[in-house]
Design an enzyme around this catalytic site. Structure first.
Site, PDB file in Angstrom:
ATOM      1  N   HIS A 188      12.448  53.598 103.100  1.00  0.00           N
ATOM      2  CA  HIS A 188      13.467  53.286 104.090  1.00  0.00           C
ATOM      3  C   HIS A 188      14.352  54.493 104.351  1.00  0.00           C
ATOM      4  CE1 HIS A 188      16.007  53.057 100.511  1.00  0.00           C
ATOM      5  NE2 HIS A 188      17.067  53.017 101.299  1.00  0.00           N
ATOM      6  N   GLN A 190      18.251  55.531 106.722  1.00  0.00           N
ATOM      7  CA  GLN A 190      19.536  54.969 107.126  1.00  0.00           C
ATOM      8  C   GLN A 190      20.008  55.601 108.433  1.00  0.00           C
ATOM      9  OE1 GLN A 190      22.470  54.371 103.821  1.00  0.00           O
ATOM     10  NE2 GLN A 190      20.978  55.518 102.615  1.00  0.00           N
TER      11      GLN A 190
END
Length: 368
Positions: A188, A190
């Site tokens: 992931h 951000q």
């Protein structure tokens, strides 16, 4: 790209991005969540003129959960996570423990009249971007179509967040590896939507404006042209993008990836530039993983890195150029580059690997 927006149980926004149009995204977040409150504030350092974000509520954020309790995996087999769907391609949602949040202004009162103690609410937005549902995957494992979908998601979020009145700059980035400080192992990244222009961007703007004043030309256009003509630091050269190790690299292995045509931000890329990016970027990530081969019989190496998009702020910064900076804190097998006395104390970097040697290593680390 097909986009589906929904809400989580506590009111936070979640957006699914799919390659196929018409993908049904109807799963409902069934967790009994109470709305979270942000106590974020931004304080101005009167000595350096830099904004610092104070977000004390983040002390309670999730920290290295076991794989079976990862909040970024899909909701499956009776276990509910931050993603209600049982599967996804790319998903973006508001961080439950944000450094910056829209509701900060309701909890923090601004103080602007004291030049030594200037304080403002930490308004803005922080989002999580999940690249794949597979907990053990990495961005480098994606195919080009999925990497393109991530690029489209970054672009869409840049456009949407930039339209918010409190936002000055949008910053998309990925941290990978425990050595970087990652607390969730799932692949992931951000996105931070800042209410101020961060100091590094401000410095780049100042340098570019000074270069224009002294030469009449754009700093970044000249930089890319010079590096394309200097093969000793060149790593990859495509029709629309160029990747090189900067002349004054701070990190042991650091690559900057620029579109050959100067644009302000991700929204300004044309289709040809978008189409070429995934292959080049995946090539770079895989070269980083090949820098430090794993011992025979061990799991494949995954080099810790930070990958960061630098974009012009919403207002101003017309001399800036969109580019991605990719670097690792690993300087040799089993050895990390720590930011110690001169780097952390004085922001005066000392690197252990020459930029030219780093570029040669990365050229040699070509993928199969």
């Amino acid at each position: 790209m097909h986009k589906t927006a929904t809400k989580l149980a506590d009111g936070r926004e979640l957006v699914y991005y799919d390659q196929e149009f018409g993908t049904a995204r109807t799963a409902v977040d069934e967790r009994p969540l109470e709305p979270s409150a942000s106590l974020s504030e931004t304080r101005l350092d009167p000595v350096l003129g830099e904004w610092v974000t104070v977000a004390a509520h983040r002390q309670q954020r999730t920290y290295h959960p076991p794989a079976g309790e990862c909040p970024l995996c899909p909701s499956r087999d009776g276990r509910l996570s931050e993603v209600p769907a049982a599967d996804y391609q790319v998903v973006v949602f508001e961080n439950r423990f944000p450094s910056l949040a829209p509701d900060s202004a309701t909890h923090v009162t601004a103080h602007e009249d004291d030049p030594l103690h200037t304080l403002r609410p930490g308004t803005g937005r922080c989002e999580v971007v999940c690249f794949a549902p597979d907990h053990d995957a990495s961005f480098a494992d994606l195919d080009e179509a999925r990497a393109r979908l991530v690029l489209d998601a970054w672009t869409d979020r840049t456009a949407e967040l930039s339209a918010r009145p409190e936002v000055r700059q949008v910053y998309c980035f990925e941290n990978r590896g425990e050595e970087i400080g990652v607390t969730l192992a799932h692949p992931h990244g951000q996105i931070y939507a800042f209410p101020f222009v961060p100091s590094r961007t401000a410095r780049m703007i100042g340098r570019a404006e000074a270069y224009r004043a002294s030469t009449g030309r754009n700093l970044f256009e000249d930089l890319v042209a010079a590096e394309r003509a200097a093969p000793e630091r060149l790593v990859l050269r495509g029709e629309h993008w160029t990747a090189f190790v900067p002349f004054a690299a701070r990190w042991p292995y650091e690559v900057h990836l620029y579109p050959n045509r100067r644009v302000r931000d991700l929204t300004a890329l044309n289709e040809a530039e978008r189409a070429e990016f995934p292959g080049l970027y995946l090539d770079l990530l895989r070269r980083f993983d090949r820098l430090f081969p794993a011992p025979a019989g061990a799991a494949p190496n995954r080099t810790p890195y930070i990958s960061a998009w630098h974009q012009a702020p919403k207002d101003g910064g017309d001399e800036l150029a969109l580019h991605l900076e990719l670097f690792t804190v690993r300087r040799a097998p089993g050895r990390l580059k720590y930011l110690a006395g001169v780097e952390s104390g004085l922001d005066a970097f000392v690197t252990d690997v020459s930029p030219e040697a780093a570029a040669a290593r990365l050229r040699e680390a070509a993928t199969d």
